[in-house]
Design an enzyme around this catalytic site. Structure first.
Site, PDB file in Angstrom:
ATOM      1  CG  HIS A   1       3.485  -8.966  -4.716  1.00  0.00           C
ATOM      2  ND1 HIS A   1       3.901  -7.691  -5.545  1.00  0.00           N
ATOM      3  CD2 HIS A   1       4.564  -9.809  -5.616  1.00  0.00           C
ATOM      4  CE1 HIS A   1       4.606  -7.624  -6.295  1.00  0.00           C
ATOM      5  NE2 HIS A   1       5.119  -8.920  -6.707  1.00  0.00           N
TER       6      HIS A   1
ATOM      7  CD  GLU B   1       2.699  -6.477  -0.420  1.00  0.00           C
ATOM      8  OE1 GLU B   1       3.209  -7.514  -0.554  1.00  0.00           O
ATOM      9  OE2 GLU B   1       3.177  -5.479  -1.015  1.00  0.00           O
TER      10      GLU B   1
ATOM     11  CB  CYS C   1       4.470  -3.697  -6.452  1.00  0.00           C
ATOM     12  SG  CYS C   1       2.754  -4.560  -6.459  1.00  0.00           S
TER      13      CYS C   1
ATOM     14  CB  CYS D   1       0.555  -4.700  -3.365  1.00  0.00           C
ATOM     15  SG  CYS D   1       1.021  -6.378  -3.829  1.00  0.00           S
TER      16      CYS D   1
END
Length: 163
Positions: free
Chosen positions: A80, A82, A118, A121
């Site tokens: 991801h 992040e 999510c 994250c």
């Protein structure tokens, strides 16, 4: 009168530019971490270094299996945005910083109005010492999220066990 772009829109615009490197075939995300008006790092979603990206393979496993967005991340090839921004920075540089996050639909290019880190994250953001997350909501709107709220309202603990 000062007609300059606000800092939030400025940094969200940079995160939007970063997502142009994303290799996801479903949703493209760009993230930047800023502290004291200095960009510490950037990240976009894509396969780990050295592995083939979905865009190179021409397929998305989660899409092929009909898995809804937000579910079964373990089947996704991507790291991801992040997470990529966090692993590209030293924790001491992120402490007290802000993460800016923008998402777009990979097929239409439209800004996503439901962008949110999510649960994994969120944990990374908490441990990195980031204090705020600013997410684009499209149409020039954004939301400022205080990371301490994720600590106090721990979604990983069943409601019946929360203090």
């Amino acid at each position: 009168m000062d007609n300059r772009t606000s800092k939030q829109h400025y940094y969200l615009g940079i995160a939007d530019a970063v997502l142009g490197r994303s290799t996801c075939m479903r949703r493209k995300y760009g993230a930047i971490i800023v502290r004291n008006d200095e960009i510490i790092s950037t990240g976009y979603n894509g396969a780990p270094r050295g592995r083939l990206n979905c865009s190179e393979l021409g397929c998305c496993t989660r899409e092929d299996l009909g898995i809804p967005s937000g579910e079964r991340y373990e089947l996704c090839r991507s790291v991801h945005a992040e997470a990529n921004a966090i692993i590209s920075a030293a924790r001491r540089d992120m402490l007290g910083g802000t993460l800016y996050l923008v998402g777009r639909d990979a097929k239409t290019g439209e800004l996503l109005n439901d962008t949110m880190p999510c649960s994994m994250c969120k944990r990374l953001i908490i441990n990195a010492g980031i204090t705020q997350v600013v997410v684009s909501r499209g149409g020039g709107e954004y939301e400022v999220i205080h990371v301490r709220d994720w600590v106090y309202n721990d979604e990983s603990v069943p409601r019946t066990l929360r203090p």
